[in-house]
Design a protein around this motif. Structure first.
Motif, PDB file in Angstrom:
ATOM      1  N   ALA A 225      31.758 101.141  -6.899  1.00  0.00           N
ATOM      2  CA  ALA A 225      32.838 100.509  -6.131  1.00  0.00           C
ATOM      3  C   ALA A 225      32.840  98.999  -6.355  1.00  0.00           C
ATOM      4  CB  ALA A 225      32.681 100.825  -4.641  1.00  0.00           C
ATOM      5  N   GLN A 226      31.634  98.405  -6.365  1.00  0.00           N
ATOM      6  CA  GLN A 226      31.525  96.965  -6.587  1.00  0.00           C
ATOM      7  C   GLN A 226      31.965  96.602  -8.004  1.00  0.00           C
ATOM      8  OE1 GLN A 226      31.081  94.446  -4.761  1.00  0.00           O
ATOM      9  NE2 GLN A 226      30.905  92.912  -6.375  1.00  0.00           N
ATOM     10  N   ALA A 227      31.609  97.465  -8.962  1.00  0.00           N
ATOM     11  CA  ALA A 227      32.015  97.214 -10.347  1.00  0.00           C
ATOM     12  C   ALA A 227      33.534  97.226 -10.468  1.00  0.00           C
ATOM     13  CB  ALA A 227      31.389  98.261 -11.261  1.00  0.00           C
ATOM     14  N   GLU A 228      34.173  98.150  -9.753  1.00  0.00           N
ATOM     15  CA  GLU A 228      35.636  98.223  -9.769  1.00  0.00           C
ATOM     16  C   GLU A 228      36.253  96.971  -9.142  1.00  0.00           C
ATOM     17  OE1 GLU A 228      37.987 100.341 -11.059  1.00  0.00           O
ATOM     18  OE2 GLU A 228      36.219 101.038 -12.159  1.00  0.00           O
ATOM     19  N   ARG A 229      35.645  96.529  -8.024  1.00  0.00           N
ATOM     20  CA  ARG A 229      36.117  95.292  -7.364  1.00  0.00           C
ATOM     21  C   ARG A 229      36.029  94.114  -8.330  1.00  0.00           C
ATOM     22  NH1 ARG A 229      35.821  93.223  -2.611  1.00  0.00           N
ATOM     23  NH2 ARG A 229      34.142  91.853  -3.269  1.00  0.00           N
ATOM     24  N   GLY A 230      34.861  94.012  -8.978  1.00  0.00           N
ATOM     25  CA  GLY A 230      34.645  92.912  -9.917  1.00  0.00           C
ATOM     26  C   GLY A 230      35.637  92.944 -11.062  1.00  0.00           C
ATOM     27  N   LYS A 231      35.905  94.154 -11.556  1.00  0.00           N
ATOM     28  CA  LYS A 231      36.856  94.320 -12.657  1.00  0.00           C
ATOM     29  C   LYS A 231      38.260  93.907 -12.211  1.00  0.00           C
ATOM     30  CE  LYS A 231      38.644  97.889 -15.774  1.00  0.00           C
ATOM     31  NZ  LYS A 231      38.642  99.332 -16.069  1.00  0.00           N
ATOM     32  N   ALA A 232      38.648  94.358 -11.001  1.00  0.00           N
ATOM     33  CA  ALA A 232      39.970  94.012 -10.469  1.00  0.00           C
ATOM     34  C   ALA A 232      40.119  92.499 -10.302  1.00  0.00           C
ATOM     35  CB  ALA A 232      40.192  94.712  -9.130  1.00  0.00           C
ATOM     36  N   LEU A 233      39.065  91.859  -9.839  1.00  0.00           N
ATOM     37  CA  LEU A 233      39.101  90.408  -9.659  1.00  0.00           C
ATOM     38  C   LEU A 233      39.269  89.699 -11.002  1.00  0.00           C
ATOM     39  CD1 LEU A 233      38.788  87.814  -8.016  1.00  0.00           C
ATOM     40  CD2 LEU A 233      36.305  88.090  -8.172  1.00  0.00           C
ATOM     41  N   ARG A 234      38.471  90.115 -11.997  1.00  0.00           N
ATOM     42  CA  ARG A 234      38.551  89.467 -13.310  1.00  0.00           C
ATOM     43  C   ARG A 234      39.934  89.673 -13.942  1.00  0.00           C
ATOM     44  NH1 ARG A 234      33.279  91.270 -13.395  1.00  0.00           N
ATOM     45  NH2 ARG A 234      33.772  93.154 -14.587  1.00  0.00           N
ATOM     46  N   ILE A 235      40.478  90.882 -13.802  1.00  0.00           N
ATOM     47  CA  ILE A 235      41.821  91.154 -14.345  1.00  0.00           C
ATOM     48  C   ILE A 235      42.855  90.267 -13.650  1.00  0.00           C
ATOM     49  CG2 ILE A 235      43.665  92.883 -14.435  1.00  0.00           C
ATOM     50  CD1 ILE A 235      41.450  94.996 -14.903  1.00  0.00           C
ATOM     51  N   GLY A 236      42.735  90.180 -12.322  1.00  0.00           N
ATOM     52  CA  GLY A 236      43.655  89.337 -11.561  1.00  0.00           C
ATOM     53  C   GLY A 236      43.586  87.881 -11.980  1.00  0.00           C
ATOM     54  N   LEU A 237      42.386  87.377 -12.203  1.00  0.00           N
ATOM     55  CA  LEU A 237      42.203  85.987 -12.639  1.00  0.00           C
ATOM     56  C   LEU A 237      42.840  85.754 -13.999  1.00  0.00           C
ATOM     57  CD1 LEU A 237      38.497  85.439 -11.536  1.00  0.00           C
ATOM     58  CD2 LEU A 237      40.467  84.203 -10.642  1.00  0.00           C
ATOM     59  N   LEU A 238      42.602  86.687 -14.914  1.00  0.00           N
ATOM     60  CA  LEU A 238      43.156  86.548 -16.267  1.00  0.00           C
ATOM     61  C   LEU A 238      44.679  86.647 -16.249  1.00  0.00           C
ATOM     62  CD1 LEU A 238      40.498  88.671 -18.195  1.00  0.00           C
ATOM     63  CD2 LEU A 238      40.766  86.192 -18.272  1.00  0.00           C
ATOM     64  N   GLN A 239      45.197  87.577 -15.444  1.00  0.00           N
ATOM     65  CA  GLN A 239      46.647  87.734 -15.345  1.00  0.00           C
ATOM     66  C   GLN A 239      47.313  86.490 -14.748  1.00  0.00           C
ATOM     67  OE1 GLN A 239      47.184  91.366 -13.132  1.00  0.00           O
ATOM     68  NE2 GLN A 239      47.188  92.649 -14.972  1.00  0.00           N
ATOM     69  N   ALA A 240      46.571  85.827 -13.858  1.00  0.00           N
ATOM     70  CA  ALA A 240      47.099  84.601 -13.228  1.00  0.00           C
ATOM     71  C   ALA A 240      46.949  83.389 -14.148  1.00  0.00           C
ATOM     72  CB  ALA A 240      46.392  84.353 -11.898  1.00  0.00           C
TER      73      ALA A 240
END
Length: 207
Positions: A25-40
């Motif tokens: 679950a934490q790995a998924e959170r981390g992945k979502a955060l990194r994707i969001g940062l890159l998309q922004a």
């Protein structure tokens, strides 16, 4: 404005090889955060664990912002991050699942610019980081103004003390003592407080 250079600190992402739902679950959170940062449009320059080497790594990388991705109790990792940014302050954003008011207050007191509970939707990341940066810059401005005010007060005290010494030793009026300080400062191309400090130092030496 250049793309913010961001270091992500992820204290919970330690895979022990076992199939752990919490880790996944934490790995998924981390992945979502990194994707969001890159998309922004942000530039992730490193993803680091919260260990003893964190201050050294942050000093080497010189990021514009630090993002802490901690699912629960983040006090230990915040301690590492605060130590790492003590000499060169940077905005710190904490993404967490910990909604306790005490945790939020402790994080803000430690120097966190934004405390974000849950909800790592990509569209939320950019406004959150912009607000955090604006808040950090405002705090830095206030710190600088406070520091300047304290310095001016300290300099004023030094000048007042030097004036008092001149008045006492040379039987001068306050106005004459101040004018003498100003003339000495102009002659020596020094600040008024620097000349005043020299007079105080000389008086201390002479007793």
């Amino acid at each position: 404005m250049h793309s913010l250079r961001i270091v992500v600190v992820n204290p919970d992402a330690i895979d022990d090889g076992a199939s752990d739902p919490a880790f996944e679950a934490q790995a998924e959170r981390g992945k979502a955060l990194r994707i969001g940062l890159l998309q922004a449009g942000y530039n992730i320059i490193a993803s680091l664990p919260a260990d003893l080497y964190l201050p050294e790594r942050i000093a080497q990388l010189q990021p514009d912002m630090i993002i802490v991705d901690a699912e629960s109790d983040a006090r230990d990792v915040l301690e590492h991050v605060v130590i790492a940014t003590r000499d060169a302050r940077r905005p710190i954003v904490l993404f967490t699942e910990d909604a306790k008011k005490s945790s939020m207050e402790a994080a803000m007191a430690a120097g966190v610019s934004a405390y974000v509970v849950a909800g790592l939707q990509a569209e939320r990341i950019k406004p959150v980081l912009e607000v955090a940066l604006a808040r950090f810059n405002q705090e830095q401005k206030l710190r600088t103004e406070l520091s300047d005010t304290k310095l001016k007060l300290a300099e004023r005290k030094i000048v007042e003390r030097a004036k008092g010494l001149l008045m006492q030793r040379h039987n001068m009026s306050e106005q004459d003592a101040y004018q003498k300080l100003r003339r000495l400062a102009m002659d020596k191309n020094l600040k008024l407080a620097e000349v005043a400090q020299r007079i105080i130092d000389a008086a201390d030496l002479l007793g």
